[in-house]
Design a protein around this motif. Structure first.
Motif, short mmCIF file in Angstrom:
data_model
loop_
_atom_site.label_atom_id
_atom_site.label_comp_id
_atom_site.label_asym_id
_atom_site.label_seq_id
_atom_site.Cartn_x
_atom_site.Cartn_y
_atom_site.Cartn_z
N ILE A 128 72.41 38.79 57.79
CA ILE A 128 73.24 37.58 57.85
C ILE A 128 72.61 36.51 58.72
O ILE A 128 72.44 35.36 58.27
CB ILE A 128 74.67 37.93 58.32
CG1 ILE A 128 75.36 38.80 57.27
CG2 ILE A 128 75.48 36.65 58.58
CD1 ILE A 128 76.74 39.29 57.68
N PRO A 129 72.21 36.81 59.98
CA PRO A 129 71.55 35.77 60.77
C PRO A 129 70.22 35.33 60.18
O PRO A 129 69.79 34.19 60.38
CB PRO A 129 71.36 36.42 62.15
CG PRO A 129 71.55 37.87 61.94
CD PRO A 129 72.49 38.01 60.79
N ALA A 130 69.53 36.20 59.44
CA ALA A 130 68.30 35.79 58.76
C ALA A 130 68.61 34.70 57.74
O ALA A 130 67.86 33.72 57.60
CB ALA A 130 67.64 36.98 58.07
N GLY A 131 69.73 34.85 57.04
CA GLY A 131 70.16 33.82 56.09
C GLY A 131 70.63 32.57 56.80
O GLY A 131 70.30 31.45 56.39
N LEU A 132 71.39 32.73 57.88
CA LEU A 132 71.86 31.58 58.65
C LEU A 132 70.69 30.76 59.19
O LEU A 132 70.75 29.52 59.23
CB LEU A 132 72.75 32.03 59.81
CG LEU A 132 74.11 32.64 59.45
CD1 LEU A 132 74.79 33.21 60.69
CD2 LEU A 132 75.01 31.58 58.80
N ALA A 133 69.62 31.46 59.60
CA ALA A 133 68.43 30.78 60.13
C ALA A 133 67.53 30.26 59.02
O ALA A 133 66.51 29.64 59.30
CB ALA A 133 67.65 31.74 61.03
N ARG A 134 67.90 30.52 57.76
CA ARG A 134 67.12 30.10 56.59
C ARG A 134 65.67 30.59 56.66
O ARG A 134 64.72 29.87 56.38
CB ARG A 134 67.17 28.58 56.40
CG ARG A 134 68.60 28.12 56.13
CD ARG A 134 68.75 26.66 55.82
NE ARG A 134 70.14 26.40 55.44
CZ ARG A 134 70.53 26.10 54.21
NH1 ARG A 134 69.64 26.05 53.24
NH2 ARG A 134 71.80 25.87 53.93
N MET A 135 65.55 31.85 57.08
CA MET A 135 64.25 32.52 57.07
C MET A 135 63.70 32.53 55.65
O MET A 135 64.46 32.66 54.68
CB MET A 135 64.45 33.95 57.57
CG MET A 135 63.22 34.80 57.65
SD MET A 135 63.68 36.46 58.28
CE MET A 135 62.09 37.27 58.25
N LYS A 136 62.40 32.36 55.50
CA LYS A 136 61.80 32.38 54.17
C LYS A 136 62.12 33.70 53.48
O LYS A 136 61.97 34.77 54.07
CB LYS A 136 60.29 32.19 54.26
CG LYS A 136 59.87 30.79 54.71
CD LYS A 136 58.36 30.67 54.78
CE LYS A 136 57.95 29.27 55.22
NZ LYS A 136 56.48 29.15 55.35
N PHE A 137 62.54 33.61 52.21
CA PHE A 137 63.03 34.81 51.54
C PHE A 137 61.96 35.88 51.40
O PHE A 137 62.24 37.07 51.57
CB PHE A 137 63.59 34.46 50.15
CG PHE A 137 64.13 35.67 49.42
CD1 PHE A 137 65.29 36.29 49.85
CD2 PHE A 137 63.45 36.19 48.33
CE1 PHE A 137 65.78 37.41 49.19
CE2 PHE A 137 63.93 37.32 47.67
CZ PHE A 137 65.10 37.92 48.11
N TRP A 138 60.71 35.49 51.11
CA TRP A 138 59.67 36.50 50.93
C TRP A 138 59.42 37.24 52.24
O TRP A 138 59.17 38.46 52.22
CB TRP A 138 58.39 35.87 50.38
CG TRP A 138 57.62 35.01 51.36
CD1 TRP A 138 57.70 33.66 51.51
CD2 TRP A 138 56.65 35.47 52.33
NE1 TRP A 138 56.85 33.24 52.51
CE2 TRP A 138 56.19 34.31 53.01
CE3 TRP A 138 56.14 36.73 52.65
CZ2 TRP A 138 55.25 34.39 54.03
CZ3 TRP A 138 55.19 36.80 53.67
CH2 TRP A 138 54.75 35.64 54.35
N GLN A 139 59.51 36.52 53.37
CA GLN A 139 59.35 37.19 54.67
C GLN A 139 60.52 38.13 54.93
O GLN A 139 60.33 39.27 55.37
CB GLN A 139 59.26 36.15 55.79
CG GLN A 139 57.98 35.36 55.80
CD GLN A 139 57.95 34.36 56.95
OE1 GLN A 139 58.96 33.73 57.27
NE2 GLN A 139 56.81 34.22 57.59
N PHE A 140 61.71 37.63 54.65
CA PHE A 140 62.91 38.44 54.83
C PHE A 140 62.82 39.73 54.01
O PHE A 140 63.08 40.82 54.52
CB PHE A 140 64.15 37.64 54.42
CG PHE A 140 65.34 38.49 54.13
CD1 PHE A 140 66.09 39.02 55.17
CD2 PHE A 140 65.70 38.78 52.82
CE1 PHE A 140 67.19 39.83 54.89
CE2 PHE A 140 66.79 39.58 52.54
CZ PHE A 140 67.54 40.11 53.59
N LEU A 141 62.43 39.61 52.75
CA LEU A 141 62.38 40.78 51.87
C LEU A 141 61.29 41.75 52.30
O LEU A 141 61.49 42.97 52.29
CB LEU A 141 62.15 40.33 50.43
CG LEU A 141 62.30 41.41 49.36
CD1 LEU A 141 63.70 42.03 49.40
CD2 LEU A 141 62.03 40.84 47.97
N LEU A 142 60.14 41.22 52.72
CA LEU A 142 59.05 42.07 53.19
C LEU A 142 59.47 42.86 54.42
O LEU A 142 59.31 44.09 54.48
CB LEU A 142 57.82 41.22 53.49
CG LEU A 142 56.63 41.97 54.14
CD1 LEU A 142 56.09 43.04 53.19
CD2 LEU A 142 55.53 40.98 54.53
#
Length: 206
Positions: A128-142
């Motif tokens: 959730i905080p990764a989404g709130l921070a708008r972390m790049k999706f490919w980084q998030f998924l990796l």
């Protein structure tokens, strides 16, 4: 919950995927009672251990992506409103838990998406905080795949080991007992790693 209980008693690759998807959102499904029993059955020759880990990790990725997208598109006010609602309470969720996961994410940066997947109370909310921070999706998924994969390997190793020492009727009790030791061990390892990297960063700045 009756549906979840039924799925837990009929583990296959599809139910492992689905239950781990639920576990990585906000549904209270203990991953220990999904991956370890599936690995237990794999040790008996009923499933393939590599596929158990694969489908568990894919399910975790799918569930984490739902949380990431919720944080990314809905924003903090709606997330908090849900956490404080009766539906949130049914999922054993509250605002304090979300705030705790946010603090962990912002204190540790993007690497929290890996280490957070290993920590109880944070594991299913760190997306959730990764989404709130708008972390790049490919980084998030990796990072999510790495963290979830490591956790699933630990749980699978536990289930595989227990097949040789515990009868099936005692399996869940032993998983929860050993699971507590694993949690404390991981918390200790993550704490030591955080101190080491923090000290390294501090010395580099000086």
């Amino acid at each position: 919950m009756n549906i979840i209980t039924s799925l837990l008693s009929n583990l296959n690759y599809g139910t492992v995927f689905f239950l781990m998807l639920l576990e990585s959102t906000v549904i209270p499904v203990p991953s220990e009672l999904v991956v370890s029993p599936a690995a237990y059955h794999a040790a008996a020759g009923n499933l393939d251990i590599a596929l158990v880990i694969l489908f568990a990790t894919l399910g975790a990725d799918a569930g984490a992506t739902i949380n990431y997208l919720a944080g990314y598109y809905l924003g903090r006010p709606i997330i908090y409103r849900f956490a404080n609602s009766k539906w949130g309470k049914m999922c054993l969720l509250n605002q304090q838990k979300v705030e705790k996961s946010e603090k962990y994410f912002y204190d540790h940066g993007m690497v929290a998406t890996i280490t957070g997947r290993l920590l109880p109370g944070i594991r299913h909310l760190i997306s959730i905080p990764a989404g709130l921070a708008r972390m790049k999706f490919w980084q998030f998924l990796l990072y999510t795949t790495i963290g979830a994969g490591v956790w699933n390997c630990i749980l699978a190793a536990l289930g595989w080991y227990l097949h040789s020492v515990v009868p099936e009727e005692q399996l869940n009790d032993k998983i929860m007992e050993y699971g507590e030791y694993i949690k404390y061990g991981i918390i200790g390892i993550v704490a030591v790693a955080a101190l080491w990297f923090g000290a390294k960063w501090y010395l580099k700045r000086k």
